[in-house]
Structure formats: C-alpha cells, structure tokens
Design a protein around this motif. Structure first.
Motif, PDB file in Angstrom:
ATOM      1  N   TRP A 238       0.858  -1.127   0.026  1.00 38.81           N
ATOM      2  CA  TRP A 238       0.048   0.037   0.041  1.00 38.81           C
ATOM      3  C   TRP A 238       0.811   1.310  -0.100  1.00 38.81           C
ATOM      4  O   TRP A 238       1.884   1.332   0.821  1.00 38.81           O
ATOM      5  N   ASN A 239       0.499   2.263  -0.981  1.00 42.49           N
ATOM      6  CA  ASN A 239       1.196   3.560  -0.943  1.00 42.49           C
ATOM      7  C   ASN A 239       0.404   4.670  -0.159  1.00 42.49           C
ATOM      8  O   ASN A 239      -0.900   4.926  -0.227  1.00 42.49           O
ATOM      9  N   TYR A 240       1.167   5.163   0.828  1.00 39.58           N
ATOM     10  CA  TYR A 240       0.398   6.176   1.614  1.00 39.58           C
ATOM     11  C   TYR A 240       1.383   7.430   1.890  1.00 39.58           C
ATOM     12  O   TYR A 240       1.135   8.396   2.442  1.00 39.58           O
ATOM     13  N   GLU A 241       2.499   7.360   1.082  1.00 45.96           N
ATOM     14  CA  GLU A 241       3.504   8.515   1.334  1.00 45.96           C
ATOM     15  C   GLU A 241       3.564   9.285  -0.002  1.00 45.96           C
ATOM     16  O   GLU A 241       4.449  10.196  -0.104  1.00 45.96           O
ATOM     17  N   ASP A 242       2.350   9.093  -0.753  1.00 45.75           N
ATOM     18  CA  ASP A 242       2.571   9.928  -2.213  1.00 45.75           C
ATOM     19  C   ASP A 242       2.294  11.239  -2.086  1.00 45.75           C
ATOM     20  O   ASP A 242       1.251  11.831  -1.162  1.00 45.75           O
ATOM     21  N   GLU A 243       3.143  12.335  -2.216  1.00 42.57           N
ATOM     22  CA  GLU A 243       2.957  13.721  -1.943  1.00 42.57           C
ATOM     23  C   GLU A 243       2.175  14.392  -2.769  1.00 42.57           C
ATOM     24  O   GLU A 243       1.549  15.419  -2.369  1.00 42.57           O
ATOM     25  N   SER A 244       1.662  13.862  -3.711  1.00 41.86           N
ATOM     26  CA  SER A 244       0.477  14.296  -4.653  1.00 41.86           C
ATOM     27  C   SER A 244      -0.949  13.860  -4.085  1.00 41.86           C
ATOM     28  O   SER A 244      -1.988  14.296  -4.367  1.00 41.86           O
ATOM     29  N   MET A 245      -0.910  13.117  -3.081  1.00 42.01           N
ATOM     30  CA  MET A 245      -2.280  12.660  -2.452  1.00 42.01           C
ATOM     31  C   MET A 245      -2.783  13.837  -1.488  1.00 42.01           C
ATOM     32  O   MET A 245      -2.272  14.516  -0.774  1.00 42.01           O
ATOM     33  N   ILE A 246      -3.982  13.935  -1.979  1.00 45.79           N
ATOM     34  CA  ILE A 246      -4.873  15.194  -1.227  1.00 45.79           C
ATOM     35  C   ILE A 246      -5.470  14.799  -0.206  1.00 45.79           C
ATOM     36  O   ILE A 246      -5.437  15.403   0.831  1.00 45.79           O
ATOM     37  N   ASP A 247      -6.230  13.520  -0.236  1.00 45.21           N
ATOM     38  CA  ASP A 247      -6.943  13.297   0.909  1.00 45.21           C
ATOM     39  C   ASP A 247      -6.781  12.101   1.366  1.00 45.21           C
ATOM     40  O   ASP A 247      -6.844  10.991   0.921  1.00 45.21           O
ATOM     41  N   PHE A 248      -5.834  12.128   2.518  1.00 44.57           N
ATOM     42  CA  PHE A 248      -5.508  10.612   3.122  1.00 44.57           C
ATOM     43  C   PHE A 248      -6.609   9.910   3.886  1.00 44.57           C
ATOM     44  O   PHE A 248      -6.385   8.669   4.292  1.00 44.57           O
ATOM     45  N   GLN A 249      -7.715  10.665   4.092  1.00 42.87           N
ATOM     46  CA  GLN A 249      -8.952   9.918   4.827  1.00 42.87           C
ATOM     47  C   GLN A 249      -9.460   9.037   3.587  1.00 42.87           C
ATOM     48  O   GLN A 249      -9.801   7.818   4.124  1.00 42.87           O
ATOM     49  N   ASP A 250      -9.505   9.552   2.513  1.00 42.00           N
ATOM     50  CA  ASP A 250      -9.940   8.646   1.367  1.00 42.00           C
ATOM     51  C   ASP A 250      -9.011   7.401   1.204  1.00 42.00           C
ATOM     52  O   ASP A 250      -9.297   6.383   1.227  1.00 42.00           O
ATOM     53  N   ASN A 251      -7.685   7.786   1.471  1.00 38.49           N
ATOM     54  CA  ASN A 251      -6.627   6.755   1.448  1.00 38.49           C
ATOM     55  C   ASN A 251      -6.777   5.554   2.638  1.00 38.49           C
ATOM     56  O   ASN A 251      -7.084   4.279   2.311  1.00 38.49           O
ATOM     57  N   TYR A 252      -6.998   6.094   3.952  1.00 39.64           N
ATOM     58  CA  TYR A 252      -7.557   5.164   4.763  1.00 39.64           C
ATOM     59  C   TYR A 252      -8.778   4.262   4.426  1.00 39.64           C
ATOM     60  O   TYR A 252      -8.929   3.092   4.805  1.00 39.64           O
ATOM     61  N   THR A 253      -9.870   4.739   3.835  1.00 46.49           N
ATOM     62  CA  THR A 253     -11.161   4.200   3.827  1.00 46.49           C
ATOM     63  C   THR A 253     -10.900   3.183   2.599  1.00 46.49           C
ATOM     64  O   THR A 253     -11.542   2.011   2.416  1.00 46.49           O
ATOM     65  N   ASP A 254     -10.228   3.770   1.534  1.00 45.59           N
ATOM     66  CA  ASP A 254      -9.902   2.624   0.748  1.00 45.59           C
ATOM     67  C   ASP A 254      -9.106   1.362   0.964  1.00 45.59           C
ATOM     68  O   ASP A 254      -9.705   0.251   0.792  1.00 45.59           O
ATOM     69  N   PHE A 255      -8.247   1.492   1.919  1.00 43.84           N
ATOM     70  CA  PHE A 255      -7.352   0.424   2.522  1.00 43.84           C
ATOM     71  C   PHE A 255      -8.347  -0.385   3.315  1.00 43.84           C
ATOM     72  O   PHE A 255      -8.398  -1.630   3.229  1.00 43.84           O
ATOM     73  N   GLY A 256      -9.136   0.322   4.038  1.00 47.05           N
ATOM     74  CA  GLY A 256      -9.887  -0.602   5.097  1.00 47.05           C
ATOM     75  C   GLY A 256     -11.043  -1.444   4.449  1.00 47.05           C
ATOM     76  O   GLY A 256     -11.164  -2.341   4.921  1.00 47.05           O
ATOM     77  N   LEU A 257     -11.574  -0.862   3.376  1.00 49.70           N
ATOM     78  CA  LEU A 257     -12.690  -1.638   2.701  1.00 49.70           C
ATOM     79  C   LEU A 257     -12.109  -2.878   1.856  1.00 49.70           C
ATOM     80  O   LEU A 257     -12.530  -3.866   1.785  1.00 49.70           O
ATOM     81  N   ILE A 258     -10.937  -2.688   1.337  1.00 44.79           N
ATOM     82  CA  ILE A 258     -10.267  -3.803   0.744  1.00 44.79           C
ATOM     83  C   ILE A 258      -9.816  -4.731   1.807  1.00 44.79           C
ATOM     84  O   ILE A 258      -9.950  -5.982   1.560  1.00 44.79           O
ATOM     85  N   LEU A 259      -9.249  -4.292   2.955  1.00 48.67           N
ATOM     86  CA  LEU A 259      -8.891  -5.329   4.096  1.00 48.67           C
ATOM     87  C   LEU A 259      -9.945  -5.889   4.363  1.00 48.67           C
ATOM     88  O   LEU A 259     -10.203  -7.171   4.756  1.00 48.67           O
ATOM     89  N   LEU A 260     -11.178  -5.382   4.540  1.00 57.43           N
ATOM     90  CA  LEU A 260     -12.417  -5.952   5.152  1.00 57.43           C
ATOM     91  C   LEU A 260     -12.690  -7.012   4.270  1.00 57.43           C
ATOM     92  O   LEU A 260     -13.455  -8.220   4.697  1.00 57.43           O
ATOM     93  N   LEU A 261     -12.721  -6.866   2.720  1.00 62.83           N
ATOM     94  CA  LEU A 261     -13.400  -7.880   2.119  1.00 62.83           C
ATOM     95  C   LEU A 261     -12.250  -9.257   2.222  1.00 62.83           C
ATOM     96  O   LEU A 261     -12.757 -10.239   2.090  1.00 62.83           O
ATOM     97  N   ILE A 262     -10.784  -8.931   2.307  1.00 62.38           N
ATOM     98  CA  ILE A 262     -10.076 -10.183   2.559  1.00 62.38           C
ATOM     99  C   ILE A 262     -10.517 -11.019   3.816  1.00 62.38           C
ATOM    100  O   ILE A 262     -10.663 -12.167   3.950  1.00 62.38           O
TER     101      ILE A 262
END
Length: 465
Positions: A238-262
C-alpha cells in the motif's frame, strides 16, 4: 479383467444423483444458504462441468444418463421440499406432478449449452416443458472481455451503479451469465489491484463483502487464492506517502474496505492462511489475520510505534481531535495494527481515573467515521477476548455498546459498519451470552437486548458454511 474405469453414463448419473440428494437434505434441514448454493451448483455449475470434462458426450447419450437420476428422486423428499420452501426460499423442486421445478432448470441449462436438445426434458420427465422451447426465455451469454473493457471506460459513478447491479443479480443468473459475471469480478479485482485503482476496487470490495450470496457463488467458480492474492498484494504494498495525495482519509477508507473484503472471505469460509495466497513473514495481511485483536505491551512497540500510539490517543481524546498531520504520519497498516493497543491503553487510563467513561466513549466513537471504521474489527476482537478474563466488565461493555449501537452513523459509514459486525460480531455475541448466563449482577448502564438484537442478523456469517 475387471475395468476400474467408470463409464461416462455412470459418472453422470452418480454426480447428478448426489447433487440432488444434497439439495434434498439441505431443504429438509431448512438450510437456506446451502439450498441456494446447491441450486446454483446443479443449475449453473454442473452443466459447465459436464461441458468441460465430457466434451465427447452429447444428445441421446446425455439424455440416457440423466433419465434415471432425474426421474427417481425420492418423492417424499420432494414433498417436504415443496412444503418447506416458503417465504424467501424459492420452490427448489416439488412433487413430481408440479409442472416446473429445479430439474427443468437444470435441463434448460444443459440445452442452452448444447449438451441435450430442447425436447429432452419432455422425454426425460414425461411432461410438457414449454419454457425450454421458448427462445424468449433463453438467457443471453455475457462476453467477459467486452464487459471488462466497458467497465474500464466508465467513470466511478457509472462503475458503482453497474457493480451494485452485478452483485445483486449474480444469485439469480443462469449458466450462461453467472460464471461469466464471477469471472468479470475476479478479473476486475486483479486489474484494479495491480493498477492501484483503489477507489474503484473499494467500491467492488464493499458490494461483495455485503453479499453473502455473491461470496458463496464466487467460490463455486474460482479458488480463494485467485480472488484474494491480488488484494493481499495490493494491501501489502500500500502506498501512503505519495506527496500528490490530497485526501489521506480517502486513502484510509480505500485501504480499510479492501482489507474488510479479505477478512470477509477469511472468516466466512474459515480459510487457512495457505489457502489465501503466498504470505511471507513481512506480510501485513499475515500479521493482521494472525493477531487481529492482540494488544502489545508498550515496551515492545519500539520508539516509532510508541510515538504513533501516543499521537493517536492524544488525537482521540484531545479537544482538537485527529489532525491531518497525524493521519499523514501514520500508514493505515500501522494504525490498524495499533487499534487493539489503543483500546487497551484507553481502558487502562479510564480504570486509573485518568479520564471518565464518557470521555473514553466519546474518543473511541471517532472509530465510527468511515475512514477509521474498518479498524473496529480489531477493537471488537480485543474486547471480546478480554471479557473472558475480566471481573469488572462495565467499561469494556460500554465501549461495545457505543461501537455496536452507535447514536449516529453517516450514510457512508452504514454499509461499512454492517461489514464490521458481520466479521467481528460473533465472538462478541458469544461472550455477552456467557456474561448474561453467569453474572450475578449486571451493569444497568448496558442495553444488552439492544446489543444482542443488533448482532443477531450477522451471526451466521462466520458459522454457516
């Protein structure tokens, strides 16, 4: 010399008989989940197996092989099935005088695949089956490559609409579309995982994790490894250090839902780690699945993780809340693994009167925001484990109450919360049941009925297969 090789006729007859016997047994046991699965297997999967592995058998040969097992199904079982197939359970098959049943659906699938002709049902079952002769009732095949190409061209809003419809309809699709739809979903998981299209992947993950039927049907056609390995690779890298990333909360949400499917596949099917992919010692997914709900002593965390722990506790309980800098400084992987320790330390602080219960509950209710909500699985697992050993359980129970029957959930959070309860609800329900059975005095601050009623619809998710 005795020939141990079974004839195709024998193999076909035995397999069809066994499948219908399993369906009959599940119907008599009123096991709705398995009824649906066995019906899907008989009507959709079995004809495809015959097409793939018995390519030389066609027409009258198949018809001869099917006549005995289809015509000699136990009438008593059929009557019981018909009597109990009420409410949301379709009539899977009924008494032999009923004009249409699952045997006709099976033969219709066989005819659509060209394994028998459309009049075979009349000859095998001895009565007219107009549905098999009506071309308007024949299902149109789904072109997997064309469907994937179309989805890849859509924007996120269109993708969400199509995915939701796909997942909702897959249970009722016939043999020409159901397996193809599963292939589309699995291929999209692989493509979007590799391309880091995490928002679209999150949309697909949420819809599948909300549908027990879709998950069950997916494993009729594909191995768990094929579904989960791309997701695990995506999460582990998982990439969380991208300087172009605008919304870190969306990054957390994406990560969390993919993990929940696993987690949904892992817990629903009670998989071994070896069944879900190649995991090495550094795999986040392996560490999480092996230690979900495990809190670690502070001295074992190391300086960096201790600082993160302190930052999260301060953010949860400080009036300024969780800052963007806090989220930016902590990967969703590190945060997710820290959650049981965050809860443990917060409960310990409350027990030592460093904060009151209302402050504790108010802080931990931050977990109910969509971007943090997936981590509540770890919190539920930790609390459920600790309640088996605690004598004073008022504070953990108040946390459970706040997390399970929250006073408010946003529209975005509601489906995530449902997935969390499907995964984490059963161990909580079991320990509360034990407390209610054995405790001599119960805290009047806890709405036990409300907690149990909220968890009850989700209990079968982890124990029905």
């Amino acid at each position: 010399m005795h020939n141990k090789t079974r004839s195709p006729d024998s193999a076909i007859g035995n397999l069809v008989s066994a499948a219908f016997e399993c369906l009959s047994f599940c119907a008599m046991k009123q096991d709705q989940t398995r009824i649906i699965l066995w019906k899907c297997f008989i009507v959709n999967r079995l004809p495809l197996i015959f097409q793939k592995h018995l390519s030389g058998v066609r027409g009258s040969s198949f018809e001869y092989s099917l006549r005995r097992p289809l015509f000699t199904i136990d009438e008593n079982a059929l009557v019981i099935v018909n009597a109990r197939a009420a409410n949301e359970i379709d009539v899977m098959f009924s008494a032999p005088t009923t004009p249409y049943d699952v045997r006709h659906e099976f033969l219709k699938s066989m005819a659509q695949l060209g394994l028998i002709d459309s009049a075979a049902s009349d000859r095998i079952l001895g009565r007219n089956s107009d549905d098999l002769h009506n071309e308007a009732n024949m299902e149109k095949p789904l072109d997997v490559e064309e469907m994937i190409a179309s989805l890849l061209e859509m924007d996120s809003f269109e993708v969400e609409t199509v995915i939701r419809q796909f997942v909702a309809d897959v249970e009722t699709m016939g043999c020409l579309r159901q397996g193809a739809t599963v292939n589309v979903m699995v291929e999209l998981i692989s493509l979007w995982s590799a391309q880091k299209e995490t928002y679209k992947l999150r949309l697909l993950a949420q819809e599948i994790a909300l549908s027990t039927a879709a998950m069950n049907i997916m494993l009729l056609y594909r191995d768990p490894y094929e579904i989960l390995q791309p997701l695990i690779t995506c999460v582990d890298s998982w990439n969380y250090e991208d300087e172009s990333m605008i919304d870190f909360q969306d990054n957390y949400t994406d990560f969390g839902l993919i993990l929940l499917l696993i987690c949904s596949f892992y817990y629903h099917f009670q998989l071994d780690l070896g069944e879900i992919g190649s995991l090495n010692g550094n795999s986040f997914c392996m560490r999480y699945l092996m230690s979900s709900g495990v809190a670690h002593p502070i001295e074992s965390l190391g300086q960096e993780r201790s600082d993160l722990l302190g930052g999260w506790i301060m953010g949860l309980f400080d009036t300024n809340g969780i800052s963007d800098d806090m989220i930016r400084s902590c990967s969703p992987m590190d945060y997710t693994l820290l959650v049981p320790t965050i809860v443990q330390q917060s409960v310990a602080a409350c027990n030592r009167n460093f904060m009151d219960v209302d402050t504790l509950k108010g802080g931990l209710e931050y977990f109910l925001q969509p971007f943090l909500l997936s981590s509540v699985v770890g919190a539920l697992h930790w609390i459920a484990h600790e309640l088996w050993t605690l004598r004073e359980f008022d504070i953990p129970l108040q946390i459970l109450q706040a997390l399970i029957i929250p006073q408010f959930l946003s529209d975005e959070a509601r489906p995530i919360h449902k997935i969390v309860l499907r995964i984490g609800g059963l161990p909580v329900y079991n320990i509360i049941q034990e407390i209610l059975r054995n405790a001599t005095q119960l805290p009047d601050t806890i709405n036990f009925n409300g907690i149990m009623d909220t968890l009850t619809p989700h209990l079968q998710f982890r124990k029905e297969l």
